[in-house]
Design a protein around this motif. Sequence first.
Motif, PDB file in Angstrom:
ATOM      1  N   ASP A  75       0.879  -1.166   0.000  1.00 57.62           N
ATOM      2  CA  ASP A  75       0.000   0.000   0.000  1.00 57.62           C
ATOM      3  C   ASP A  75       0.918   1.219   0.000  1.00 57.62           C
ATOM      4  OD1 ASP A  75      -1.640   2.178   0.640  1.00 57.62           O
ATOM      5  OD2 ASP A  75      -3.017   0.925   1.791  1.00 57.62           O
ATOM      6  N   ASN A  76       1.080   1.822  -1.153  1.00 55.53           N
ATOM      7  CA  ASN A  76       2.025   2.931  -1.277  1.00 55.53           C
ATOM      8  C   ASN A  76       1.623   4.120  -0.412  1.00 55.53           C
ATOM      9  OD1 ASN A  76       3.680   1.575  -3.127  1.00 55.53           O
ATOM     10  ND2 ASN A  76       2.359   2.179  -4.826  1.00 55.53           N
ATOM     11  N   ALA A  77       0.325   4.359  -0.288  1.00 55.93           N
ATOM     12  CA  ALA A  77      -0.138   5.500   0.502  1.00 55.93           C
ATOM     13  C   ALA A  77       0.215   5.346   1.973  1.00 55.93           C
ATOM     14  CB  ALA A  77      -1.637   5.670   0.334  1.00 55.93           C
ATOM     15  N   LYS A  78       0.321   4.112   2.421  1.00 55.57           N
ATOM     16  CA  LYS A  78       0.632   3.842   3.832  1.00 55.57           C
ATOM     17  C   LYS A  78       2.081   3.429   4.027  1.00 55.57           C
ATOM     18  CE  LYS A  78      -4.083   2.370   4.975  1.00 55.57           C
ATOM     19  NZ  LYS A  78      -4.919   1.262   5.495  1.00 55.57           N
ATOM     20  N   ASN A  79       2.861   3.418   2.956  1.00 61.97           N
ATOM     21  CA  ASN A  79       4.268   2.976   3.041  1.00 61.97           C
ATOM     22  C   ASN A  79       4.382   1.610   3.710  1.00 61.97           C
ATOM     23  OD1 ASN A  79       5.286   5.414   1.889  1.00 61.97           O
ATOM     24  ND2 ASN A  79       5.022   6.421   3.873  1.00 61.97           N
ATOM     25  N   THR A  80       3.490   0.730   3.334  1.00 63.11           N
ATOM     26  CA  THR A  80       3.375  -0.562   4.005  1.00 63.11           C
ATOM     27  C   THR A  80       3.463  -1.705   3.001  1.00 63.11           C
ATOM     28  OG1 THR A  80       2.024   0.374   5.783  1.00 63.11           O
ATOM     29  CG2 THR A  80       1.870  -1.998   5.433  1.00 63.11           C
ATOM     30  N   VAL A  81       4.120  -2.768   3.426  1.00 62.86           N
ATOM     31  CA  VAL A  81       4.150  -4.002   2.657  1.00 62.86           C
ATOM     32  C   VAL A  81       3.547  -5.101   3.528  1.00 62.86           C
ATOM     33  CG1 VAL A  81       6.511  -4.596   3.406  1.00 62.86           C
ATOM     34  CG2 VAL A  81       5.593  -5.551   1.286  1.00 62.86           C
ATOM     35  N   TYR A  82       2.815  -5.991   2.897  1.00 60.53           N
ATOM     36  CA  TYR A  82       2.133  -7.069   3.595  1.00 60.53           C
ATOM     37  C   TYR A  82       2.628  -8.420   3.095  1.00 60.53           C
ATOM     38  CZ  TYR A  82      -1.195  -3.267   4.457  1.00 60.53           C
ATOM     39  OH  TYR A  82      -1.781  -2.071   4.809  1.00 60.53           O
ATOM     40  N   LEU A  83       2.461  -9.422   3.948  1.00 59.95           N
ATOM     41  CA  LEU A  83       2.702 -10.797   3.540  1.00 59.95           C
ATOM     42  C   LEU A  83       1.545 -11.635   4.085  1.00 59.95           C
ATOM     43  CD1 LEU A  83       4.698 -12.702   2.071  1.00 59.95           C
ATOM     44  CD2 LEU A  83       5.635 -13.248   4.333  1.00 59.95           C
ATOM     45  N   GLN A  84       0.677 -12.052   3.193  1.00 58.37           N
ATOM     46  CA  GLN A  84      -0.416 -12.941   3.573  1.00 58.37           C
ATOM     47  C   GLN A  84       0.087 -14.366   3.456  1.00 58.37           C
ATOM     48  OE1 GLN A  84      -3.656 -12.259   4.661  1.00 58.37           O
ATOM     49  NE2 GLN A  84      -3.741 -14.473   5.007  1.00 58.37           N
ATOM     50  N   MET A  85       0.014 -15.098   4.560  1.00 55.35           N
ATOM     51  CA  MET A  85       0.534 -16.453   4.598  1.00 55.35           C
ATOM     52  C   MET A  85      -0.615 -17.411   4.884  1.00 55.35           C
ATOM     53  SD  MET A  85       4.079 -15.815   6.713  1.00 55.35           S
ATOM     54  CE  MET A  85       3.236 -15.414   8.231  1.00 55.35           C
ATOM     55  N   ASN A  86      -0.884 -18.284   3.939  1.00 56.19           N
ATOM     56  CA  ASN A  86      -1.947 -19.280   4.071  1.00 56.19           C
ATOM     57  C   ASN A  86      -1.356 -20.682   4.052  1.00 56.19           C
ATOM     58  OD1 ASN A  86      -3.876 -17.179   3.962  1.00 56.19           O
ATOM     59  ND2 ASN A  86      -3.968 -17.301   1.732  1.00 56.19           N
ATOM     60  N   SER A  87      -2.145 -21.630   4.479  1.00 54.26           N
ATOM     61  CA  SER A  87      -1.713 -23.041   4.486  1.00 54.26           C
ATOM     62  C   SER A  87      -0.341 -23.189   5.120  1.00 54.26           C
ATOM     63  CB  SER A  87      -1.704 -23.593   3.054  1.00 54.26           C
ATOM     64  OG  SER A  87      -2.979 -23.466   2.456  1.00 54.26           O
ATOM     65  N   LEU A  88      -0.185 -22.597   6.267  1.00 59.23           N
ATOM     66  CA  LEU A  88       1.121 -22.591   6.920  1.00 59.23           C
ATOM     67  C   LEU A  88       1.539 -23.979   7.343  1.00 59.23           C
ATOM     68  CD1 LEU A  88       0.723 -19.275   8.886  1.00 59.23           C
ATOM     69  CD2 LEU A  88       2.638 -19.816   7.364  1.00 59.23           C
ATOM     70  N   LYS A  89       2.848 -24.209   7.257  1.00 57.90           N
ATOM     71  CA  LYS A  89       3.440 -25.501   7.605  1.00 57.90           C
ATOM     72  C   LYS A  89       4.451 -25.291   8.733  1.00 57.90           C
ATOM     73  CE  LYS A  89       3.309 -26.840   2.704  1.00 57.90           C
ATOM     74  NZ  LYS A  89       4.135 -27.297   1.553  1.00 57.90           N
ATOM     75  N   PRO A  90       4.739 -26.349   9.486  1.00 55.25           N
ATOM     76  CA  PRO A  90       5.737 -26.207  10.550  1.00 55.25           C
ATOM     77  C   PRO A  90       7.077 -25.668  10.040  1.00 55.25           C
ATOM     78  CG  PRO A  90       4.530 -28.236  10.843  1.00 55.25           C
ATOM     79  CD  PRO A  90       4.081 -27.653   9.527  1.00 55.25           C
ATOM     80  N   GLU A  91       7.443 -26.011   8.817  1.00 54.75           N
ATOM     81  CA  GLU A  91       8.713 -25.535   8.273  1.00 54.75           C
ATOM     82  C   GLU A  91       8.705 -24.045   7.933  1.00 54.75           C
ATOM     83  OE1 GLU A  91       6.924 -28.178   7.233  1.00 54.75           O
ATOM     84  OE2 GLU A  91       7.017 -28.393   5.025  1.00 54.75           O
ATOM     85  N   ASP A  92       7.548 -23.404   8.037  1.00 55.24           N
ATOM     86  CA  ASP A  92       7.488 -21.957   7.873  1.00 55.24           C
ATOM     87  C   ASP A  92       7.863 -21.220   9.161  1.00 55.24           C
ATOM     88  OD1 ASP A  92       4.526 -22.458   5.915  1.00 55.24           O
ATOM     89  OD2 ASP A  92       6.541 -21.997   5.172  1.00 55.24           O
ATOM     90  N   THR A  93       8.051 -21.963  10.225  1.00 50.86           N
ATOM     91  CA  THR A  93       8.441 -21.351  11.483  1.00 50.86           C
ATOM     92  C   THR A  93       9.769 -20.617  11.328  1.00 50.86           C
ATOM     93  OG1 THR A  93       7.288 -22.981  12.831  1.00 50.86           O
ATOM     94  CG2 THR A  93       9.130 -21.815  13.873  1.00 50.86           C
ATOM     95  N   ALA A  94       9.774 -19.344  11.671  1.00 52.50           N
ATOM     96  CA  ALA A  94      10.960 -18.511  11.488  1.00 52.50           C
ATOM     97  C   ALA A  94      10.680 -17.110  12.020  1.00 52.50           C
ATOM     98  CB  ALA A  94      11.337 -18.417  10.015  1.00 52.50           C
ATOM     99  N   VAL A  95      11.742 -16.329  12.099  1.00 51.90           N
ATOM    100  CA  VAL A  95      11.585 -14.900  12.306  1.00 51.90           C
ATOM    101  C   VAL A  95      11.527 -14.257  10.917  1.00 51.90           C
ATOM    102  CG1 VAL A  95      12.567 -12.800  13.269  1.00 51.90           C
ATOM    103  CG2 VAL A  95      12.820 -14.964  14.488  1.00 51.90           C
ATOM    104  N   GLY A 115      13.369  -4.410   8.975  1.00 57.89           N
ATOM    105  CA  GLY A 115      12.501  -4.373  10.131  1.00 57.89           C
ATOM    106  C   GLY A 115      13.138  -5.136  11.279  1.00 57.89           C
ATOM    107  N   GLN A 116      12.498  -5.064  12.447  1.00 57.95           N
ATOM    108  CA  GLN A 116      13.068  -5.679  13.644  1.00 57.95           C
ATOM    109  C   GLN A 116      12.826  -7.185  13.700  1.00 57.95           C
ATOM    110  OE1 GLN A 116      10.143  -4.242  13.539  1.00 57.95           O
ATOM    111  NE2 GLN A 116       8.736  -5.230  15.006  1.00 57.95           N
ATOM    112  N   GLY A 117      11.958  -7.676  12.838  1.00 53.52           N
ATOM    113  CA  GLY A 117      11.654  -9.099  12.816  1.00 53.52           C
ATOM    114  C   GLY A 117      10.423  -9.415  13.646  1.00 53.52           C
ATOM    115  N   THR A 118       9.640 -10.363  13.154  1.00 60.60           N
ATOM    116  CA  THR A 118       8.469 -10.824  13.893  1.00 60.60           C
ATOM    117  C   THR A 118       8.449 -12.351  13.841  1.00 60.60           C
ATOM    118  OG1 THR A 118       6.058 -10.591  14.160  1.00 60.60           O
ATOM    119  CG2 THR A 118       6.900 -10.636  11.905  1.00 60.60           C
ATOM    120  N   GLN A 119       8.201 -12.964  14.992  1.00 59.60           N
ATOM    121  CA  GLN A 119       8.282 -14.415  15.103  1.00 59.60           C
ATOM    122  C   GLN A 119       6.993 -15.058  14.611  1.00 59.60           C
ATOM    123  OE1 GLN A 119      10.939 -16.588  16.726  1.00 59.60           O
ATOM    124  NE2 GLN A 119       9.715 -17.920  15.401  1.00 59.60           N
TER     125      GLN A 119
END
Length: 124
Positions: A75-95, A115-119
């Motif tokens: 969203d350029n107006a909000k200077n924001t980037v998103y990551l929609q994550m579906n069908s998550l798997k245990p191997e997606d576990t990460a920061v 960014g500072q990272g999100t778990q």
Amino acid sequence: QVQLVESGGGLVQPGGSLRLSCTASGRIFSIDGLGWYRQGPGKQRELVATIATITRGGSTNYADSVKGRFTVSRDNAKNTVYLQMNSLKPEDTAVYFCNYQTIVTDRGTFYDYWGQGTQVIVSS
């Protein structure tokens, strides 16, 4: 000073979904080269997804391991980037880290901001 603030991580069961957000604060004129990376336990940081600016066609790129499950958007107006994550798997576990390659502000141009990272934990 520019700051990138991430949010949206957490604990989710396999098959579940999460949406990560990363917002750049400050007097920003333009941003280019947005992306998401992740670092799992005992692993090196790896690319997850990138999205180009609209002037470059807004093209997206994904790691093979997340294709069809993750979607990156901005969203350029909000200077924001998103990551929609579906069908998550245990191997997606990460920061998960957002990365802005170029940020043009009233105080100059800044490169390679993280960014500072999100778990994200995917577990039953």
